[in-house]
Design a protein around this motif. Structure first.
Motif, short mmCIF file in Angstrom:
data_model
loop_
_atom_site.label_atom_id
_atom_site.label_comp_id
_atom_site.label_asym_id
_atom_site.label_seq_id
_atom_site.Cartn_x
_atom_site.Cartn_y
_atom_site.Cartn_z
N ILE A 1 22.68 22.51 42.23
CA ILE A 1 24.47 21.97 43.47
C ILE A 1 24.78 20.73 43.01
O ILE A 1 25.17 20.62 42.02
CB ILE A 1 23.91 21.58 44.74
N ALA A 2 23.36 19.93 42.36
CA ALA A 2 23.54 18.55 42.46
C ALA A 2 24.08 18.17 40.12
O ALA A 2 24.72 17.77 40.13
CB ALA A 2 22.54 17.28 41.78
N ILE A 3 23.32 19.09 39.47
CA ILE A 3 23.43 19.56 38.01
C ILE A 3 24.83 19.66 38.21
O ILE A 3 25.57 19.31 37.00
CB ILE A 3 22.67 19.81 37.61
N ALA A 4 25.37 20.68 39.00
CA ALA A 4 27.09 21.53 38.37
C ALA A 4 27.79 20.43 39.10
O ALA A 4 28.50 20.50 38.42
CB ALA A 4 27.52 22.51 39.28
N SER B 1 26.70 26.74 44.62
CA SER B 1 26.17 26.30 42.85
C SER B 1 27.08 27.02 42.04
O SER B 1 26.88 26.43 41.06
CB SER B 1 24.95 26.88 42.85
N LEU B 2 27.46 28.68 42.19
CA LEU B 2 28.47 29.56 41.92
C LEU B 2 29.71 29.44 41.46
O LEU B 2 30.52 28.83 40.64
CB LEU B 2 27.92 30.68 41.91
N ALA B 3 30.17 29.21 43.13
CA ALA B 3 31.56 27.69 42.94
C ALA B 3 31.95 26.94 42.58
O ALA B 3 33.00 27.19 41.31
CB ALA B 3 31.79 28.23 44.59
N LEU B 4 30.74 25.86 41.97
CA LEU B 4 30.73 25.13 41.47
C LEU B 4 30.76 25.18 39.84
O LEU B 4 31.91 24.98 39.14
CB LEU B 4 29.49 23.77 41.50
N ARG B 5 30.27 25.80 39.14
CA ARG B 5 30.16 26.45 37.90
C ARG B 5 31.80 26.94 37.55
O ARG B 5 32.00 27.13 36.21
CB ARG B 5 29.00 27.28 37.61
N ASP C 1 34.56 26.93 39.33
CA ASP C 1 35.78 26.20 39.47
C ASP C 1 36.32 26.82 41.59
O ASP C 1 37.41 26.61 40.97
CB ASP C 1 36.66 25.71 38.68
N ALA C 2 35.17 27.26 41.49
CA ALA C 2 36.32 28.27 41.98
C ALA C 2 36.03 27.36 44.03
O ALA C 2 35.62 26.92 44.89
CB ALA C 2 35.44 29.54 43.07
N PRO C 3 37.52 27.70 44.42
CA PRO C 3 37.38 27.36 45.62
C PRO C 3 36.03 27.88 46.98
O PRO C 3 36.03 29.26 46.84
CB PRO C 3 38.66 27.46 46.30
N ILE C 4 35.88 26.59 47.80
CA ILE C 4 34.78 27.17 49.35
C ILE C 4 35.62 27.65 50.46
O ILE C 4 36.81 26.83 50.96
CB ILE C 4 33.27 25.96 49.01
N PHE C 5 35.14 28.85 51.46
CA PHE C 5 36.50 28.23 52.34
C PHE C 5 35.15 29.08 53.51
O PHE C 5 33.56 29.24 53.04
CB PHE C 5 37.34 29.76 52.42
#
Length: 207
Positions: A46-49, A113-117, A119-123
């Protein structure tokens, strides 16, 4: 149930427990935080993303999944933290390919981790935030140092709470094989693989 959008505030490291991290999520329209305990590998991914400038020489597991999804035109549209059971968060990845939407179950750390890569929103759902969210009174954006200190304290409290929850089942030698097998199933279902490994070791000693 209404959905609440979350932002990633950051990752905090426990000052008292080596290798313990917490992912701190915050609601977009509010002051509550949703802390989630994660492992060192997940924290690194997550930090790398989050740090866009950092590029590992070889793709990490989540980078590999992103490359794979891009190659086959799979789009992650959003991530939903949909359930909280015994301190364990459960998430779903909403993805799409050829205009067909699919819902895939995932660990929350992997989903984020995937949402970051992508650019997907998190709910998450409002009832989960009501249950596990932590409201910080008078939290101003200019109090960054205070916020960081609060996050560090928060991580330590979460780790202590998890250890207290698990402390009653650590003396596996006193349990029967059937009880151990039942505990093993529960640990795997809760994604507590460290406890599962210890239980499996005790079962192996008796066989």
């Amino acid at each position: 149930m209404s959905l609440v959008r979350l932002n990633i505030k950051g990752i905090s490291y426990s000052q008292t427990q080596n290798g313990a991290y917490a992912l701190i999520l915050s609601e977009v329209e509010g002051d509550r935080k949703l802390p989630i305990v994660i492992g060192a590998f997940e924290a690194q991914s997550i930090a790398i993303a989050l740090e866009k400038e950092i590029k590992p020489p070889r793709p990490l597991t989540h980078d590999l999944f992103k490359n794979f999804a891009d190659r086959f035109d799979i789009l992650i549209k959003q991530v939903i933290i949909h359930k909280l059971v015994d301190g364990v968060f459960y998430s779903s990845i909403i993805c799409e390919r050829d205009n067909i939407e699919e819902i895939i179950d995932a660990r929350t750390s992997d989903a984020i981790s995937l949402a970051l890569r992508f650019d997907a929103p998190i709910f998450t759902y409002k009832n989960i935030l009501d249950k596990a969210g932590i409201y910080l009174k008078g939290s101003d954006q200019d109090k960054m140092t205070e916020d960081e200190e609060e996050d560090d304290i928060l991580v330590d409290q979460l780790i202590v709470e998890e250890e207290e929850q698990n402390s009653g089942s650590t003396d596996y030698k006193k349990l029967s094989l059937s009880e151990l097998n039942s505990l093993l199933e529960q640990a795997v279902a809760a994604e507590d693989y460290e406890a599962a490994a210890k239980i499996r070791d005790e079962i192996s000693k008796r066989n």
